[in-house]
Every structure is written in structure tokens, then in C-alpha cells.
Motif scaffolding. Structure first.
Motif, PDB file in Angstrom:
ATOM      1  N   ALA A 159       0.834  -1.204   0.000  1.00 16.83           N
ATOM      2  CA  ALA A 159       0.000   0.000   0.000  1.00 16.83           C
ATOM      3  C   ALA A 159       0.868   1.252   0.000  1.00 16.83           C
ATOM      4  O   ALA A 159       0.586   2.218  -0.719  1.00 16.83           O
ATOM      5  N   LYS A 160       1.932   1.239   0.798  1.00 14.53           N
ATOM      6  CA  LYS A 160       2.835   2.407   0.834  1.00 14.53           C
ATOM      7  C   LYS A 160       3.516   2.610  -0.514  1.00 14.53           C
ATOM      8  O   LYS A 160       3.649   3.746  -0.983  1.00 14.53           O
ATOM      9  N   GLU A 161       3.927   1.521  -1.145  1.00 14.52           N
ATOM     10  CA  GLU A 161       4.582   1.632  -2.453  1.00 14.52           C
ATOM     11  C   GLU A 161       3.624   2.174  -3.504  1.00 14.52           C
ATOM     12  O   GLU A 161       4.019   2.967  -4.365  1.00 14.52           O
ATOM     13  N   ILE A 162       2.382   1.767  -3.429  1.00 16.14           N
ATOM     14  CA  ILE A 162       1.381   2.253  -4.385  1.00 16.14           C
ATOM     15  C   ILE A 162       1.086   3.726  -4.148  1.00 16.14           C
ATOM     16  O   ILE A 162       1.049   4.525  -5.096  1.00 16.14           O
ATOM     17  N   LEU A 163       0.895   4.088  -2.888  1.00 22.00           N
ATOM     18  CA  LEU A 163       0.592   5.492  -2.564  1.00 22.00           C
ATOM     19  C   LEU A 163       1.754   6.409  -2.953  1.00 22.00           C
ATOM     20  O   LEU A 163       1.537   7.585  -3.272  1.00 22.00           O
ATOM     21  N   ASP A 164       2.964   5.881  -2.936  1.00 24.45           N
ATOM     22  CA  ASP A 164       4.139   6.676  -3.318  1.00 24.45           C
ATOM     23  C   ASP A 164       4.062   7.159  -4.763  1.00 24.45           C
ATOM     24  O   ASP A 164       4.625   8.206  -5.095  1.00 24.45           O
ATOM     25  N   CYS A 165       3.377   6.398  -5.626  1.00 25.25           N
ATOM     26  CA  CYS A 165       3.482   6.704  -7.057  1.00 25.25           C
ATOM     27  C   CYS A 165       2.171   7.063  -7.747  1.00 25.25           C
ATOM     28  O   CYS A 165       2.194   7.428  -8.934  1.00 25.25           O
ATOM     29  N   VAL A 166       1.025   6.967  -7.061  1.00 22.35           N
ATOM     30  CA  VAL A 166      -0.237   7.295  -7.734  1.00 22.35           C
ATOM     31  C   VAL A 166      -0.477   8.802  -7.734  1.00 22.35           C
ATOM     32  O   VAL A 166       0.164   9.553  -7.012  1.00 22.35           O
ATOM     33  N   SER A 167      -1.455   9.224  -8.540  1.00 21.73           N
ATOM     34  CA  SER A 167      -1.781  10.642  -8.641  1.00 21.73           C
ATOM     35  C   SER A 167      -2.606  11.088  -7.446  1.00 21.73           C
ATOM     36  O   SER A 167      -3.068  10.279  -6.633  1.00 21.73           O
TER      37      SER A 167
ATOM     38  N   PHE B 107      -7.699   1.135  -2.647  1.00 14.52           N
ATOM     39  CA  PHE B 107      -8.307   0.427  -1.511  1.00 14.52           C
ATOM     40  C   PHE B 107      -7.878  -1.028  -1.487  1.00 14.52           C
ATOM     41  O   PHE B 107      -7.555  -1.617  -2.519  1.00 14.52           O
ATOM     42  N   ASP B 108      -7.852  -1.572  -0.276  1.00 24.55           N
ATOM     43  CA  ASP B 108      -7.539  -2.991  -0.121  1.00 24.55           C
ATOM     44  C   ASP B 108      -8.811  -3.726   0.275  1.00 24.55           C
ATOM     45  O   ASP B 108      -9.832  -3.097   0.594  1.00 24.55           O
ATOM     46  N   VAL B 109      -8.756  -5.054   0.245  1.00 27.03           N
ATOM     47  CA  VAL B 109      -9.939  -5.866   0.542  1.00 27.03           C
ATOM     48  C   VAL B 109      -9.641  -6.903   1.621  1.00 27.03           C
ATOM     49  O   VAL B 109     -10.366  -7.874   1.771  1.00 27.03           O
ATOM     50  N   GLY B 110      -8.573  -6.683   2.387  1.00 26.85           N
ATOM     51  CA  GLY B 110      -8.139  -7.663   3.373  1.00 26.85           C
ATOM     52  C   GLY B 110      -9.057  -7.770   4.575  1.00 26.85           C
ATOM     53  O   GLY B 110      -9.750  -6.814   4.937  1.00 26.85           O
TER      54      GLY B 110
ATOM     55  N   LYS C  85      -4.805  10.150   2.451  1.00 24.49           N
ATOM     56  CA  LYS C  85      -6.142  10.601   2.048  1.00 24.49           C
ATOM     57  C   LYS C  85      -6.657   9.853   0.816  1.00 24.49           C
ATOM     58  O   LYS C  85      -7.855   9.832   0.545  1.00 24.49           O
ATOM     59  N   ASN C  86      -5.747   9.224   0.061  1.00 27.30           N
ATOM     60  CA  ASN C  86      -6.147   8.487  -1.148  1.00 27.30           C
ATOM     61  C   ASN C  86      -6.583   7.058  -0.853  1.00 27.30           C
ATOM     62  O   ASN C  86      -7.078   6.369  -1.741  1.00 27.30           O
ATOM     63  N   PHE C  87      -6.400   6.632   0.382  1.00 26.76           N
ATOM     64  CA  PHE C  87      -6.587   5.216   0.715  1.00 26.76           C
ATOM     65  C   PHE C  87      -7.901   4.958   1.450  1.00 26.76           C
ATOM     66  O   PHE C  87      -8.299   5.726   2.334  1.00 26.76           O
ATOM     67  N   VAL C  88      -8.561   3.869   1.076  1.00 27.65           N
ATOM     68  CA  VAL C  88      -9.752   3.390   1.777  1.00 27.65           C
ATOM     69  C   VAL C  88      -9.476   1.974   2.267  1.00 27.65           C
ATOM     70  O   VAL C  88      -9.182   1.080   1.460  1.00 27.65           O
ATOM     71  N   ALA C  89      -9.546   1.794   3.584  1.00 33.05           N
ATOM     72  CA  ALA C  89      -9.352   0.477   4.184  1.00 33.05           C
ATOM     73  C   ALA C  89     -10.694  -0.238   4.171  1.00 33.05           C
ATOM     74  O   ALA C  89     -11.570   0.045   4.981  1.00 33.05           O
ATOM     75  N   ALA C  90     -10.869  -1.163   3.237  1.00 32.86           N
ATOM     76  CA  ALA C  90     -12.168  -1.811   3.027  1.00 32.86           C
ATOM     77  C   ALA C  90     -12.076  -3.315   3.236  1.00 32.86           C
ATOM     78  O   ALA C  90     -11.019  -3.930   3.046  1.00 32.86           O
ATOM     79  N   HIS C  91     -13.207  -3.896   3.612  1.00 36.23           N
ATOM     80  CA  HIS C  91     -13.290  -5.345   3.742  1.00 36.23           C
ATOM     81  C   HIS C  91     -14.667  -5.819   3.288  1.00 36.23           C
ATOM     82  O   HIS C  91     -15.628  -5.801   4.058  1.00 36.23           O
ATOM     83  N   PRO C  92     -14.785  -6.230   2.024  1.00 32.99           N
ATOM     84  CA  PRO C  92     -16.050  -6.790   1.555  1.00 32.99           C
ATOM     85  C   PRO C  92     -16.269  -8.186   2.139  1.00 32.99           C
ATOM     86  O   PRO C  92     -15.430  -9.067   1.976  1.00 32.99           O
ATOM     87  N   LEU C  93     -17.387  -8.367   2.833  1.00 33.22           N
ATOM     88  CA  LEU C  93     -17.672  -9.652   3.475  1.00 33.22           C
ATOM     89  C   LEU C  93     -18.322 -10.591   2.466  1.00 33.22           C
ATOM     90  O   LEU C  93     -19.525 -10.844   2.488  1.00 33.22           O
TER      91      LEU C  93
END
Length: 285
Positions: A75-83, A89-92, A109-117
Motif C-alpha cells: 500500500a505504501k509503495e502504491i501510494l508513493d506513485c499514484v496521482s 483500496f484494499d480488501v483484506g 487521504k487516497n486510501f480506503v481500508a475496506a473489507h467486503p464480506l
């Protein structure tokens, strides 16, 4: 057409890709360390094309669907390079560790911590199915730390999937999910292990397996590569739930040993209350 990138093309990532291709204006690109997963995902139409990690900078949405122990670093690596406008978001099914890991990231602020059940006992791109998320709950943790425009974008995406949104604190999420999901998988794995150890006659298992056994042991078919990291990442909550479970098993065993019919009857009758809770869930859906 928006650029959507799915990292991890298993059951959840693949099903998200399929449904969002159908329901949204997305071109779906896939990333997976397993070359065979990429090949299968392309052949099955789960994704439109493969993409390299360094090509995600202009993505509109990036979905992280990898084992939970990999999510924080990735997630940190992705946030480093996105616009600035990218939704990530993750689904863990374990949320506290990821939320702590990225709390001070400049693009938190670009990240959503999500968990679809949602899910099945199957894995890999071939397990991806349409409509997996319809009428399912999607838990979002620490929504207040996400930019409102990004959060609105995420909720709009989840609504395309016909999901119901619940907000929850990550520690609360991990505690509850240990009981209602993680413990169920432990129980199923250990039931399967016990039967395999005691009953060496595979044909007897096949012949005598009732629908009750099949439904109870169904989760034991789940991927070990997915569930080992989950059990370890949420170990404190799982150990607490296991201690309670083991205590109840021992008490039940003692009642049988002592021919305590009243105790057995009262315990099972009291536990029947669970059907009221589950019926209420079905009615609310």
C-alpha cells in the motif's frame, strides 16, 4: 473509460474485476506475481490486459487484493506513485495493521481500508464470479482519514456492486471478524484434519458425509496461502476467540462424559438463539 488496476487476481480481486468491467466504465488491468494467474485471467476475460507496476501512476482506481501480510508494505509503495486523484483500496480481512502502517503517509487521504464480506472456499482467477458482492456488507475503517472526494468515489464504486456500507474502527473490526469469520475457518480446518486423522478410509468419508458435515467442513477447502497470513496478522484476537472456543468444547465434552443430559439440552437450546440473529440478518437483506 477509467483505468482500473487490480493487484492480486484471486477470488476477490478477480470477482471485483469481472463485476466492475460489467457494471462500470472501466478498462481493467491486472498485476500478479504468478504468471499463470495472469494467463488464466486474460483467457477467462477477468482482465483486459496485463500491466507493470510502474504503469499505475495514471490509474483512476487501484485495488489491492493480495495476502494481508503483504498489504501494508504494498500500500505504501502504491501510494508513493499514484496521482492525487487516485482511489486506492484494499480488501483484506485484517485492518488494524494496514491502518497503522500508512497513518502518516502523505497520501493517506487516497486510501480506503475496506473489507467486503464476501467469498467462497475457492481460489485463483478461475474462482472469480459475477455478482459475488450483491447485497453483501462492505466494512470501511477510518473513513475520516480519507479525502471526501476519494471516499465518495469509493462508495460510488461499492454501490455499483450493490454492497451495503458499514463504518468501523479497525481494532473493533479485527476483534469482531476473529469471531464471526476467522474462528469459523479454524474450526472447519480442524474438523477436516480430525476426520482425516481418525477415518483413514476415504471411501467411507465420501459415502457417509452428510450435508451437515459437508457444510461444516466446506471452509477447509480454502487456500492455505490466503489463510495462514490472516491467522498470524490477527493472532491476538484469534487466540482469544480460540481460548473461548476450546473452553466451550471442553465443557461440552465433560457434559457428555458425565451423561449430563440436562446440561447438554440447556446448552444447545440456549445456542439455538443464534437462528434469531441470523434470521434477522436475512430479513434485513
Amino acid at each position: 473509460m477509467e483505468k482500473l488496476v487490480v493487484i492480486g487476481l484471486g477470488l476477490i480481486g478477480g470477482s471485483l474485476a469481472l463485476d466492475l468491467k460489467k457494471r462500470g466504465n472501466y478498462k481493467v488491468f491486472g498485476i500478479d506475481q504468478n504468471a499463470e494467474h495472469i494467463k488464466k485471467a486474460l483467457a477467462l476475460g477477468v482482465i483486459d490486459a496485463e500491466i507493470d507496476f510502474n504503469e499505475i501512476t495514471d490509474a483512476s482506481v487501484v485495488i489491492i487484493a493480495v495476502p494481508v501480510n503483504i498489504v501494508p508494505k504494498l500500500a505504501k509503495e502504491i501510494l508513493d506513485c499514484v496521482s492525487e486523484d487516485t482511489l486506492v483500496f484494499d480488501v483484506g480481512s485484517v485492518k488494524n495493521e494496514i491502518c497503522k502502517e500508512i497513518v502518516n503517509h502523505p497520501k493517506r487521504k487516497n486510501f480506503v481500508a475496506a473489507h467486503p464480506l464476501a467469498g467462497t472456499e475457492f481460489s485463483g482467477p478461475e474462482a472469480a464470479i459475477l455478482n459475488l458482492f450483491d447485497d453483501k456488507v462492505n466494512i470501511i475503517c477510518e473513513a475520516d482519514k480519507t479525502d471526501w472526494k476519494i471516499l465518495d468515489k469509493a462508495i460510488s464504486l461499492f454501490k455499483k456492486l450493490n454492497m451495503r456500507i458499514k463504518m468501523m474502527h479497525p481494532e473493533e473490526h479485527d476483534r469482531h471478524i476473529a469471531y464471526v469469520s476467522h474462528l469459523s475457518h479454524v474450526s472447519s480446518f480442524m474438523l477436516g484434519k480430525t476426520v482425516l486423522e481418525i477415518e483413514k478410509n476415504e471411501q467411507a468419508i465420501f459415502d457417509m458425509a452428510s450435508t451437515g458435515f459437508a457444510s461444516t467442513v466446506r471452509l477447509a477447502k480454502s487456500s492455505a496461502n490466503t489463510w495462514t497470513p490472516i491467522f498470524l496478522e490477527n493472532k491476538e484476537n484469534i487466540i482469544k476467540s480460540l481460548n473461548e472456543y476450546i473452553k466451550n468444547l471442553n465443557e461440552f465434552k465433560e457434559m457428555i462424559e458425565q451423561n449430563d443430559a440436562n446440561g447438554l439440552n440447556e446448552t444447545m437450546h440456549g445456542t439455538n438463539y443464534i437462528k434469531n440473529i441470523l434470521n434477522g440478518i436475512k430479513q434485513s437483506n
